[in-house]
Motif scaffolding. Structure first.
Motif, PDB file in Angstrom:
ATOM      1  N   LEU A 182      39.728  46.589  38.061  1.00 28.05           N
ATOM      2  CA  LEU A 182      40.205  47.099  36.770  1.00 28.05           C
ATOM      3  C   LEU A 182      40.716  48.517  36.992  1.00 28.05           C
ATOM      4  O   LEU A 182      40.354  49.159  37.992  1.00 28.05           O
ATOM      5  CB  LEU A 182      39.044  47.110  35.779  1.00 28.05           C
ATOM      6  CG  LEU A 182      38.515  45.721  35.404  1.00 28.05           C
ATOM      7  CD1 LEU A 182      37.015  45.752  35.212  1.00 28.05           C
ATOM      8  CD2 LEU A 182      39.218  45.229  34.161  1.00 28.05           C
ATOM      9  N   PRO A 183      41.543  49.016  36.052  1.00 23.74           N
ATOM     10  CA  PRO A 183      42.036  50.387  36.251  1.00 23.74           C
ATOM     11  C   PRO A 183      40.901  51.412  36.233  1.00 23.74           C
ATOM     12  O   PRO A 183      39.934  51.280  35.491  1.00 23.74           O
ATOM     13  CB  PRO A 183      42.954  50.610  35.048  1.00 23.74           C
ATOM     14  CG  PRO A 183      43.264  49.255  34.528  1.00 23.74           C
ATOM     15  CD  PRO A 183      42.098  48.385  34.860  1.00 23.74           C
ATOM     16  N   SER A 238      33.062  51.960  41.048  1.00 24.10           N
ATOM     17  CA  SER A 238      34.176  52.916  41.094  1.00 24.10           C
ATOM     18  C   SER A 238      34.730  52.993  42.512  1.00 24.10           C
ATOM     19  O   SER A 238      33.977  53.181  43.471  1.00 24.10           O
ATOM     20  CB  SER A 238      33.693  54.318  40.680  1.00 24.10           C
ATOM     21  OG  SER A 238      33.331  54.337  39.315  1.00 24.10           O
ATOM     22  N   VAL A 265      38.259  50.332  39.435  1.00 18.76           N
ATOM     23  CA  VAL A 265      36.835  50.002  39.314  1.00 18.76           C
ATOM     24  C   VAL A 265      36.670  48.505  39.586  1.00 18.76           C
ATOM     25  O   VAL A 265      37.370  47.676  38.981  1.00 18.76           O
ATOM     26  CB  VAL A 265      36.295  50.355  37.908  1.00 18.76           C
ATOM     27  CG1 VAL A 265      34.828  49.935  37.775  1.00 18.76           C
ATOM     28  CG2 VAL A 265      36.435  51.849  37.630  1.00 18.76           C
ATOM     29  N   ALA A 267      35.329  44.986  39.130  1.00 17.17           N
ATOM     30  CA  ALA A 267      34.750  44.310  37.974  1.00 17.17           C
ATOM     31  C   ALA A 267      33.284  43.996  38.240  1.00 17.17           C
ATOM     32  O   ALA A 267      32.903  43.647  39.363  1.00 17.17           O
ATOM     33  CB  ALA A 267      35.518  43.031  37.683  1.00 17.17           C
ATOM     34  N   ALA A 268      32.474  44.095  37.187  1.00 19.49           N
ATOM     35  CA  ALA A 268      31.035  43.837  37.339  1.00 19.49           C
ATOM     36  C   ALA A 268      30.803  42.459  37.949  1.00 19.49           C
ATOM     37  O   ALA A 268      29.902  42.271  38.764  1.00 19.49           O
ATOM     38  CB  ALA A 268      30.340  43.960  35.987  1.00 19.49           C
ATOM     39  N   SER A 269      31.667  41.494  37.574  1.00 15.78           N
ATOM     40  CA  SER A 269      31.496  40.125  38.064  1.00 15.78           C
ATOM     41  C   SER A 269      31.756  40.000  39.571  1.00 15.78           C
ATOM     42  O   SER A 269      31.408  38.997  40.176  1.00 15.78           O
ATOM     43  CB  SER A 269      32.438  39.189  37.303  1.00 15.78           C
ATOM     44  OG  SER A 269      33.764  39.659  37.422  1.00 15.78           O
TER      45      SER A 269
END
Lengths: 288, 207
Positions: A182-183, A238, A265, A267-269
């Motif tokens: 992600l940005p 990050s 960043v 992704a949490a997944s």
């Protein structure tokens, strides 16, 4: 007195007690910490009837041996390797029952990096700031497990051990691992070529990969803005780019603030998959 | 006051301000009206991180919340804390004399300045319990040591740049040591683990 204990005879390279971490203290300089492969933690806990966030052992690369002093259900998820209970091979991602005196061995991982060993009842070490996680940077939480440590096991949870909990057990991949990006807050500090380079591949994990961060090797990312960045807060995942242009993915035990620009960043997944990438293994990025 | 919202993954955003004063004012205002699901509010030198649990509050809603805080809001909402934290200091630090010389003032004047002004914790981050202190009344800009010390003792009272601070435990560090305190500033067993939490007002007292 704990109802039972797990006595570690051989911790291997590094064995740490981890749960879901201690969010909410970043403004005091304390990162979230917690298990790096959170999916493996939740799965191993579910297999033995624990709540998803019960404290378990995160065992890096194996070479681990421990003895149960009472009948105990346990499960191992995450990394893939030779698991033995009293010398007999047992399946990963499955609840198994140890008898008093049983010895569990986690062999050197053939795939992935971090085993998660959950015991029914969870590891009942004293919490610090609401969590039983070891934060390797801040030095908070239970010290790394040493040979001879007797880890207390908590009371039996209300939920039973699931009778039938068939999990498709896929070992962590050997080939390239693809992570969704992600940005980040400082995407505009980098050239178009740097953005292209980030996604065009050629990255692999360096030997410098621990719970604080994972440094990648590849072609340096070129900056558009040369100035210095006043320190700002980061989140797990990050992608921080150091002065030499190489990215480091900050992980659970990272410093809360950093002075290098964050281009993206993870992704949490994708963080669970990253937790199982071995040094030298290829990493690719895609847009989330 | 201009305020820019920058993305930081799926569960956080970074609010960029023009100055540290604006960060502090915004932090006060956000803290005073913090909705459920906002997990972290982390002020730093020019930015403030807002991290949420997306299951409790969508990131878009958090962004709207931040945007709706009026520009002038927050300037010193912080009055809630009646008295500043008082930290007794023995002014006998290894760098005290050299720092006074560097700043061109007598040692007594440096000590009087450090203990005579009211500080405020702007943000944390270097280590658990470490607070970056600022004061409008502190007149000095202090260069860091050329080479950082490998071990700064716990309780060291130090300055660097425009900031003051106290090392909560032994660590490496490049700030100039003016003195030391025996006060416990970090206690992870406590419900209020950090004495120097962002927003707190602080006074150093010559012991």
């Amino acid at each position: 007195m704990p109802s039972s204990t797990l006595t570690v005879e051989q911790p291997g390279a590094l064995a740490l007690v981890e749960d879901l971490g201690r969010p909410g203290f970043a403004h005091l300089g304390v990162s979230s910490s917690g298990a790096l492969d959170r999916g493996a933690l939740a799965l191993a806990n579910r297999l033995v009837g624990n709540p998803a966030g019960a404290a378990a052992l995160e065992v890096v690369m194996g070479g681990f041996r421990a003895r149960f002093d009472a009948e105990t259900w346990f499960a191992v998820a995450g990394a893939w390797g030779d698991l033995r209970l009293d010398g007999r091979r047992i399946a990963p991602y499955t609840a198994a029952r140890a008898l008093p005196g049983s010895v569990l061995e986690l062999g050197i991982a053939s795939r992935g990096v971090r085993y998660v060993l959950a015991v029914r009842g969870g590891l009942d070490v004293p919490p610090v700031l609401g969590s039983r996680s070891r934060d390797t940077l801040a030095g908070l939480g239970p010290a790394p497990v040493q040979a001879g440590d007797a880890l207390p096991i908590g009371a039996q949870p209300a939920a039973s051990v699931p009778l039938l909990d068939q999990e498709a057990a896929f070992p962590p991949p050997e080939g390239p691992v693809t992570l969704a990006l992600l940005p980040g807050p400082r995407t505009d500090w980098f050239t178009d070529a740097a953005h292209a380079g980030l996604f065009d591949g050629g990255w692999r994990l360096s030997e410098q990969a621990d719970r604080i961060g994972a440094r990648l090797l590849g072609a340096p990312l070129e900056r558009l803005v040369a100035g210095e960045l006043p320190s700002e807060a980061t989140v797990p995942g990050s992608v921080q780019v150091a002065g030499d242009g190489l990215p480091t993915i900050l992980l659970a035990d990272r410093p809360v603030t950093g002075g290098y620009p964050v281009i993206a960043v993870v992704a949490a997944s994708s963080l669970d998959a990253l937790a199982q990438v071995r040094p030298g293994q290829a990493v690719r990025f895609r847009h989330a | 006051m201009s305020r820019r919202l920058l993305p930081s993954g799926e569960a956080a955003l970074l609010v960029e301000c023009d100055s540290l004063d604006e960060v502090l004012a915004l932090h006060d205002a956000l803290e005073a009206a913090r909705p459920d699901g906002v997990i972290e509010l982390v002020p730093a030198a020019r930015t403030l991180l807002v991290a949420v649990d997306p299951a409790l509050i969508p990131l878009e809603s958090a962004a709207t919340w931040v945007r709706r805080i009026p520009a002038e809001a927050g300037s010193r909402v912080a009055g809630a804390q009646a008295d500043p934290v008082r930290i007794p200091v023995g002014y006998d630090g290894d760098d005290l004399a050299a720092t006074a010389e560097l700043l061109g003032v007598p040692v007594a004047e440096l000590v009087a300045a450090h203990s005579g002004v009211e500080w405020r914790v702007a943000f944390g981050g270097f280590a658990p319990g470490f607070g970056y202190l600022v004061s409008d009344e502190w007149p000095f800009e202090v260069p860091r040591l050329e080479a950082p010390r490998a071990r700064v003792p716990a309780g060291s009272v130090a300055v660097a740049g425009a900031f003051g601070g106290v090392y909560p435990r032994q660590s490496p560090g490049g700030w100039r040591l003016l003195g030391r305190t025996a006060a416990t500033l970090w206690d992870p067993a406590s419900n209020d683990p950090a004495v120097l939490a962002p927003g707190r007002r602080v006074r150093f007292e010559q012991a």
